[in-house]
Design an enzyme around this catalytic site. Sequence first.
Site, PDB file in Angstrom:
ATOM      1  N   ASP A   8      53.575  21.582  16.222  1.00  0.00           N
ATOM      2  CA  ASP A   8      52.323  21.543  15.491  1.00  0.00           C
ATOM      3  C   ASP A   8      51.399  20.334  16.029  1.00  0.00           C
ATOM      4  O   ASP A   8      51.830  19.289  15.883  1.00  0.00           O
ATOM      5  CB  ASP A   8      52.634  21.128  14.203  1.00  0.00           C
ATOM      6  CG  ASP A   8      53.539  22.372  13.613  1.00  0.00           C
ATOM      7  OD1 ASP A   8      54.759  22.697  14.204  1.00  0.00           O
ATOM      8  OD2 ASP A   8      53.430  22.880  12.374  1.00  0.00           O
ATOM      9  N   GLU A  39      48.247  25.089  13.550  1.00  0.00           N
ATOM     10  CA  GLU A  39      47.709  25.350  12.293  1.00  0.00           C
ATOM     11  C   GLU A  39      47.402  24.076  11.400  1.00  0.00           C
ATOM     12  O   GLU A  39      46.998  24.178  10.268  1.00  0.00           O
ATOM     13  CB  GLU A  39      48.921  26.170  11.467  1.00  0.00           C
ATOM     14  CG  GLU A  39      50.117  25.193  11.220  1.00  0.00           C
ATOM     15  CD  GLU A  39      50.558  25.744   9.755  1.00  0.00           C
ATOM     16  OE1 GLU A  39      50.105  26.691   9.146  1.00  0.00           O
ATOM     17  OE2 GLU A  39      51.574  24.936   9.060  1.00  0.00           O
ATOM     18  N   ASN A  40      47.647  22.915  12.034  1.00  0.00           N
ATOM     19  CA  ASN A  40      47.363  21.528  11.587  1.00  0.00           C
ATOM     20  C   ASN A  40      46.178  20.907  12.424  1.00  0.00           C
ATOM     21  O   ASN A  40      45.940  19.778  12.286  1.00  0.00           O
ATOM     22  CB  ASN A  40      48.571  20.760  11.370  1.00  0.00           C
ATOM     23  CG  ASN A  40      49.497  21.001  10.473  1.00  0.00           C
ATOM     24  OD1 ASN A  40      49.454  21.357   8.935  1.00  0.00           O
ATOM     25  ND2 ASN A  40      50.828  21.370  10.947  1.00  0.00           N
ATOM     26  N   ASN A  67      51.837  28.468   7.544  1.00  0.00           N
ATOM     27  CA  ASN A  67      51.608  28.718   6.222  1.00  0.00           C
ATOM     28  C   ASN A  67      50.287  28.220   5.898  1.00  0.00           C
ATOM     29  O   ASN A  67      49.546  28.560   4.930  1.00  0.00           O
ATOM     30  CB  ASN A  67      52.366  27.890   5.385  1.00  0.00           C
ATOM     31  CG  ASN A  67      52.689  26.470   5.882  1.00  0.00           C
ATOM     32  OD1 ASN A  67      53.148  26.328   6.982  1.00  0.00           O
ATOM     33  ND2 ASN A  67      52.906  25.541   4.885  1.00  0.00           N
ATOM     34  N   HIS A  68      49.500  27.322   6.703  1.00  0.00           N
ATOM     35  CA  HIS A  68      48.171  26.796   6.422  1.00  0.00           C
ATOM     36  C   HIS A  68      47.082  27.443   7.146  1.00  0.00           C
ATOM     37  O   HIS A  68      45.908  27.350   6.937  1.00  0.00           O
ATOM     38  CB  HIS A  68      48.004  25.566   6.851  1.00  0.00           C
ATOM     39  CG  HIS A  68      48.810  24.464   6.196  1.00  0.00           C
ATOM     40  ND1 HIS A  68      49.020  24.450   4.974  1.00  0.00           N
ATOM     41  CD2 HIS A  68      49.906  23.705   6.583  1.00  0.00           C
ATOM     42  CE1 HIS A  68      49.790  23.360   4.470  1.00  0.00           C
ATOM     43  NE2 HIS A  68      50.361  22.765   5.519  1.00  0.00           N
ATOM     44  N   HIS A 148      57.809  29.690  12.301  1.00  0.00           N
ATOM     45  CA  HIS A 148      57.360  28.622  11.489  1.00  0.00           C
ATOM     46  C   HIS A 148      57.960  28.643  10.228  1.00  0.00           C
ATOM     47  O   HIS A 148      57.709  29.339   9.546  1.00  0.00           O
ATOM     48  CB  HIS A 148      55.756  28.756  11.334  1.00  0.00           C
ATOM     49  CG  HIS A 148      55.133  27.516  10.841  1.00  0.00           C
ATOM     50  ND1 HIS A 148      54.676  26.521  11.863  1.00  0.00           N
ATOM     51  CD2 HIS A 148      54.670  27.192   9.769  1.00  0.00           C
ATOM     52  CE1 HIS A 148      54.011  25.734  11.232  1.00  0.00           C
ATOM     53  NE2 HIS A 148      54.118  26.090   9.873  1.00  0.00           N
ATOM     54  N   HIS A 173      57.001  23.696  12.378  1.00  0.00           N
ATOM     55  CA  HIS A 173      56.670  23.603  10.870  1.00  0.00           C
ATOM     56  C   HIS A 173      57.182  22.217  10.455  1.00  0.00           C
ATOM     57  O   HIS A 173      56.518  21.296   9.602  1.00  0.00           O
ATOM     58  CB  HIS A 173      57.105  24.329   9.788  1.00  0.00           C
ATOM     59  CG  HIS A 173      56.745  24.319   8.293  1.00  0.00           C
ATOM     60  ND1 HIS A 173      55.381  24.068   7.832  1.00  0.00           N
ATOM     61  CD2 HIS A 173      57.529  23.932   7.266  1.00  0.00           C
ATOM     62  CE1 HIS A 173      55.405  23.962   6.584  1.00  0.00           C
ATOM     63  NE2 HIS A 173      56.849  23.790   6.221  1.00  0.00           N
ATOM     64  N   HIS A 175      57.816  19.294  12.284  1.00  0.00           N
ATOM     65  CA  HIS A 175      57.152  18.175  12.644  1.00  0.00           C
ATOM     66  C   HIS A 175      58.071  17.158  13.409  1.00  0.00           C
ATOM     67  O   HIS A 175      57.555  16.290  13.818  1.00  0.00           O
ATOM     68  CB  HIS A 175      56.051  17.439  12.032  1.00  0.00           C
ATOM     69  CG  HIS A 175      54.758  18.388  11.716  1.00  0.00           C
ATOM     70  ND1 HIS A 175      53.515  17.667  11.264  1.00  0.00           N
ATOM     71  CD2 HIS A 175      54.679  19.791  11.434  1.00  0.00           C
ATOM     72  CE1 HIS A 175      52.866  18.691  11.031  1.00  0.00           C
ATOM     73  NE2 HIS A 175      53.496  19.958  10.906  1.00  0.00           N
TER      74      HIS A 175
HETATM   75 FE   FE2 Z   1      53.358  24.637   8.463  1.00  0.00          FE
END
Ligand code: FE2
Length: 255
Positions: A8, A39-40, A67-68, A148, A173, A175
């Site tokens: 991520d 996604e981040n 999820n984001h 993820h 996910h 990290h």
């Molecule tokens: Fe995530």
Amino acid sequence: MRALLIGDVVGQEGCAHVRRVLPGLRKLYMPDVVIANGENAAEGNGLLPASAQHLRDSGVDIITSGNHILRRREIYDLLEEGDYVLRPANLHPSAPGRGVLVYDGLRFRVAVVNLLGAAFLEPVDNPFDCVDRLLEQLDCKFIIVDFHAEATAEKLSLGFYLDGRVSLVVGTHTHVQTADERILPGGTGYITDLGMCGCFNSVLGVRPELAIRRMRTHLPTRFENASGGQCLSGLVADFDDATGKAVRLERINVF
Ligand code: FE2
């Protein structure tokens, strides 16, 4: 075939670190495909078109997510185009975009599948059944799955479930990079989590004092990304060109 995978990417500083180190990694490892979870990548979670373009210009071929990803509406068009940004395949069918694509590299075609875990996250379609349906339709020797997910056991279970049916399963996910990379008995490469590309002295990319405040007080706390020394964590994976099976995995951490 060789793939380079990046965990991520967190915020602008994470994106800038990818720009700083990925060209050198590409020269050093000569990967056929580079996949990063983005996604981040936008400040405050999610992915914006500018951060997606930045990652692509830095040498990322495919961006996976989690999820984001639906948090920022601005990314919906890029998801719909489906050229290089994926969302998890097991979101609701009405979600924009798709969770699988076949990357046509110079030497190899590589299918990339993105799935979201069902444990400790928002309810989604069962990832095991979903990937079964996807694999029925995929005709590709090299298949890489970004799962993820939060729970270690769910990630390991999917790894074993797909052993011998795909080339590689990587978790994202959490990290935090796990030291459990392995080639499963059926020849599928596996790691529970790639880690992240973000500030090393942080709580998953977030300023520690803010994470501590939320954990300690349970008061609403707006997270901000930490600033300072960055680390890109990921994996270099080699596959047998004839069979698509994993032959060598190397974890990387580049400060
Ligand atoms: Fe995530």
